[in-house]
Design an enzyme around this catalytic site. Structure first.
Site, PDB file in Angstrom:
ATOM      1  N   ASP A 189      90.669 -56.525  92.459  1.00  0.00           N
ATOM      2  CA  ASP A 189      91.089 -56.699  93.853  1.00  0.00           C
ATOM      3  C   ASP A 189      91.867 -57.994  94.018  1.00  0.00           C
ATOM      4  O   ASP A 189      91.645 -58.968  93.292  1.00  0.00           O
ATOM      5  CB  ASP A 189      89.849 -56.743  94.758  1.00  0.00           C
ATOM      6  CG  ASP A 189      89.015 -55.494  94.619  1.00  0.00           C
ATOM      7  OD1 ASP A 189      89.509 -54.413  94.966  1.00  0.00           O
ATOM      8  OD2 ASP A 189      87.861 -55.593  94.151  1.00  0.00           O
ATOM      9  N   TYR A 222      89.760 -61.019  94.331  1.00  0.00           N
ATOM     10  CA  TYR A 222      89.079 -61.530  93.121  1.00  0.00           C
ATOM     11  C   TYR A 222      89.995 -62.588  92.510  1.00  0.00           C
ATOM     12  O   TYR A 222      90.679 -62.346  91.512  1.00  0.00           O
ATOM     13  CB  TYR A 222      88.844 -60.351  92.165  1.00  0.00           C
ATOM     14  CG  TYR A 222      87.877 -60.617  91.034  1.00  0.00           C
ATOM     15  CD1 TYR A 222      86.504 -60.586  91.244  1.00  0.00           C
ATOM     16  CD2 TYR A 222      88.327 -60.858  89.741  1.00  0.00           C
ATOM     17  CE1 TYR A 222      85.613 -60.797  90.199  1.00  0.00           C
ATOM     18  CE2 TYR A 222      87.452 -61.070  88.692  1.00  0.00           C
ATOM     19  CZ  TYR A 222      86.097 -61.036  88.938  1.00  0.00           C
ATOM     20  OH  TYR A 222      85.210 -61.240  87.900  1.00  0.00           O
ATOM     21  N   SER A 280      95.805 -47.426  73.988  1.00  0.00           N
ATOM     22  CA  SER A 280      95.618 -46.099  73.374  1.00  0.00           C
ATOM     23  C   SER A 280      94.860 -46.217  72.056  1.00  0.00           C
ATOM     24  O   SER A 280      94.099 -45.327  71.687  1.00  0.00           O
ATOM     25  CB  SER A 280      96.973 -45.443  73.126  1.00  0.00           C
ATOM     26  OG  SER A 280      97.684 -45.379  74.326  1.00  0.00           O
TER      27      SER A 280
END
Ligand SMILES: O=c1ccn([C@H]2C[C@H](O)[C@@H](COP(=O)(O)OP(=O)(O)OP(=O)(O)O)O2)c(=O)[nH]1
Length: 144
Positions: A82, A85, A64
């Protein structure tokens, strides 16, 4: 507990860790000094590659405070790592756009991730008319 194999590409960043009691999202750190001019795009290396548990993917979002502290926006807004990966060269990166001249230092915490189970396999059935209740389309609610 799920175990994640992790490879670090540098010893200049602190190992990944939970911030005690605050959140189950795990902060990721810049692995390089990165200087950006306003309007510039760069991929910031995060210094890690991981083999996620079977059936999981990882989601990467900014912290944030990242925009306030560094003036950068994550250009894909929500990074998807993924399960495939997972090789030795599959370092994680954060793609960023700078809105002002800025500098990110090695070990700065710039984004955070969590792992999530894959969604179930879906298939699509084409129909002429949907049988759900009609909400009136985009932007039709929330008008006082
Ligand atoms: O913020 C991100 C998003 C993705 N990746 C890595 C992990 C992911 O598995 C791979 C590919 O991401 P994605 O499929 O979202 O990108 P693409 O543009 O479709 O590239 P590709 O053709 O490599 O799939 O890049 C990151 O390191 N950071």
């Amino acid at each position: 507990m799920e175990k994640i194999q992790i490879k670090y590409f540098t010893d200049k960043i602190e190992p990944l860790a939970y911030i005690d009691g605050k959140s189950d999202w795990i902060d990721l750190r810049a692995a390089q000094e990165v200087t950006l001019k306003a309007g510039e795009f760069k991929l910031i290396p995060l210094g890690v590659a991981m083999r996620l548990p079977a059936g999981y993917e990882a989601h990467v979002v900014p912290r944030s405070s990242t925009f306030k502290n560094f003036g950068i926006i994550q250009t894909n807004h929500f990074g998807v790592i993924d399960e495939t990966y997972c090789g030795d060269n599959d370092q994680w990166f954060m793609p960023v756009y700078a809105v002002r001249d800025t500098q990110i230092h090695v070990n700065d915490r710039i984004c955070q991730f969590r792992i999530m189970k894959h969604q179930p396999t879906v298939c699509f059935e084409q129909v002429e008319k949907l049988d759900g209740e009609d909400r009136g389309g985009f932007g039709s609610t929330g008008k006082a």
